[in-house]
Design a protein around this motif. Structure first.
Motif, PDB file in Angstrom:
ATOM      1  N   UNK A 106       0.074   0.966 -10.324  1.00  0.00           N
ATOM      2  CA  UNK A 106      -0.712   1.335  -9.154  1.00  0.00           C
ATOM      3  C   UNK A 106      -2.202   1.299  -9.504  1.00  0.00           C
ATOM      4  N   UNK A 107      -2.988   0.637  -8.666  1.00  0.00           N
ATOM      5  CA  UNK A 107      -4.433   0.532  -8.882  1.00  0.00           C
ATOM      6  C   UNK A 107      -5.179   0.965  -7.624  1.00  0.00           C
ATOM      7  N   UNK A 108      -6.510   0.999  -7.720  1.00  0.00           N
ATOM      8  CA  UNK A 108      -7.377   1.353  -6.587  1.00  0.00           C
ATOM      9  C   UNK A 108      -6.970   2.685  -5.975  1.00  0.00           C
ATOM     10  N   UNK A 109      -6.695   3.678  -6.837  1.00  0.00           N
ATOM     11  CA  UNK A 109      -6.270   4.990  -6.359  1.00  0.00           C
ATOM     12  C   UNK A 109      -7.469   5.737  -5.772  1.00  0.00           C
ATOM     13  N   UNK A 110      -7.270   6.251  -4.576  1.00  0.00           N
ATOM     14  CA  UNK A 110      -8.283   7.060  -3.900  1.00  0.00           C
ATOM     15  C   UNK A 110      -7.679   8.438  -3.669  1.00  0.00           C
TER      16      UNK A 110
ATOM     17  N   UNK B  70       0.832  -1.203   0.000  1.00  0.00           N
ATOM     18  CA  UNK B  70       0.000   0.000   0.000  1.00  0.00           C
ATOM     19  C   UNK B  70       0.865   1.250   0.000  1.00  0.00           C
ATOM     20  N   UNK B  71       0.399   2.282  -0.714  1.00  0.00           N
ATOM     21  CA  UNK B  71       1.081   3.576  -0.791  1.00  0.00           C
ATOM     22  C   UNK B  71       0.134   4.659  -0.296  1.00  0.00           C
TER      23      UNK B  71
ATOM     24  N   UNK C  28      -3.002   0.916  -4.279  1.00  0.00           N
ATOM     25  CA  UNK C  28      -2.382  -0.402  -4.144  1.00  0.00           C
ATOM     26  C   UNK C  28      -1.324  -0.536  -5.221  1.00  0.00           C
ATOM     27  N   UNK C  29      -0.062  -0.721  -4.805  1.00  0.00           N
ATOM     28  CA  UNK C  29       1.046  -0.852  -5.758  1.00  0.00           C
ATOM     29  C   UNK C  29       1.211  -2.338  -6.076  1.00  0.00           C
TER      30      UNK C  29
END
Length: 370
Positions: free
Chosen positions: A138-142, A73-74, A102-103
């Motif tokens: 990177x996915x699921x960027x908030x 996680x980032x 999520x990286x």
């Protein structure tokens, strides 16, 4: 661009110098050219310390490897512009998360070279160009309204490091010697091509050492380094030992790395310990005007590394370890000028970021000398 590259090479040739193992050949001397000279008294011959001890892992002249981290996680704060005394995030401040994701992938190819230029009993000089790619998926960027968009930049461009390294081994007696080393780094997302000349970061180190025997050497020195992202000045301790049976040993260059060593045979060995890895990376899109906005990436990597000879001078190496986030914060450098925060400085950050820890792997092949 040509002017920048030319100036870089001039600085490379004048700045000099990762502390590494060294190779050394005997001087190439045409003794027939001297004719029938009288024999020289051997007691008057100047002798110098050798650069290595027995049992060390082989010196890598050329190596290519692939580095990969498992998902993590980032969490990123908002970016402050400029990150001045009043506008940045405080050292002890808990900055709110403005962007997270999520990286799924972190890694890329790495190329290293360490080529002998001079190899004499009185001087060893080795040099090399090195490149390291850190790509991201990177996915699921908030993202909040004040988010910087750094996740998009990392996902698209990643981080890159190009450096030029020189190492000098200078013996002063049969036991004592100096090691001088330095690195020039051009690190960033390379969003708009090569970086401005004044954003090249440099590291230097000097070590005074003693080769106690063919099984032991130690040294003390000081280093200007970016090993954990931020500029720092640290003492250096070198301690390399091989047991009498040549099975066990140490390869220590504290604080950069510390390893124990077990030699299965002369063709395979195991290293166990840690290494610090990092650099300061310029983000072009955030670097406004003459300023340089830089991510201070630093990692602690506890690990195991297995090395084995494949054929002749070709060896393979496999690493497995745990990547621990030391720092991923950012600074804005006014006029691209570096500053020293150290362990106790109170200069404010441009961003306060966090990466969760994860497992990593690295596999490579090298052309070596024993």
């Amino acid at each position: 661009m040509k002017k920048t590259i030319f100036l870089m090479m001039l600085l490379f040739l004048s700045a000099a110098l990762p502390l590494t193992a060294f190779a050394q050949d005997e001087d190439d001397e045409d003794w027939d050219a001297y004719g029938d000279l009288e024999l020289v008294d051997d007691s008057k011959v100047k002798r110098f310390a050798k650069p290595t001890i027995v049992g060390l892992s082989p010196t890598r002249f050329l190596s290519v490897s692939y580095d990969r981290q498992l998902p993590y996680d980032m969490n990123l704060s908002a970016a402050k512009f400029p990150a001045s005394v009043n506008d940045g995030w405080g050292v002890d401040e808990s900055a709110p998360i403005s962007e997270s994701g999520r990286v799924n992938f972190t890694g890329g190819l790495r190329f290293n070279s360490n080529i002998p230029v001079i190899s004499k009993s009185s001087l060893v000089w080795q040099t090399g160009l090195n490149y390291m790619r850190i790509g991201y998926s990177i996915s699921d960027v908030n993202a909040q309204p004040n988010a910087s968009g750094l996740t998009d930049i990392l996902d698209e461009r990643g981080l890159n490091n190009l450096n030029w390294t020189n190492t000098f081994f200078v013996p002063i007696s049969e036991e004592n010697f100096f090691i001088f080393q330095g690195i020039l780094d051009m690190s960033g997302d390379y969003g708009w091509g090569l970086q401005p000349f004044n954003t090249i970061r440099w590291s230097l180190a000097a070590v005074y050492a003693k080769r106690v025997s063919e099984n032991k050497r130690w040294g003390l020195g000081v280093s200007r380094t970016y090993r954990v992202g931020n500029l720092n000045y640290v003492p250096v301790v070198m301690y390399d030992v091989t047991s009498a049976d040549r099975k066990w040993g140490t390869e220590i260059l504290f604080p950069a790395r510390m390893h124990g060593r077990y030699n299965f045979s002369k063709n395979s060995l195991l290293l166990f310990g840690y290494e610090l890895e990092g650099q300061s990376y310029r983000i072009d899109q955030f670097s406004v005007g003459n300023n340089s906005y830089e991510i201070r990436r630093g990692e602690l990597r506890p690990r195991l590394e297995y090395q084995k000879q494949l054929s002749g001078p070709f060896w393979m190496n496999f690493q497995a370890g745990y990547r621990i986030d030391w720092t991923y914060n950012a600074d804005e450098l006014e006029g691209s000028r570096e500053f020293f925060r150290g362990f106790f400085g109170n200069q404010r950050y441009g961003m306060v970021n966090n990466l969760s820890n994860t497992v990593y792997f690295n596999v490579g092949i090298s052309f070596v000398t024993m």
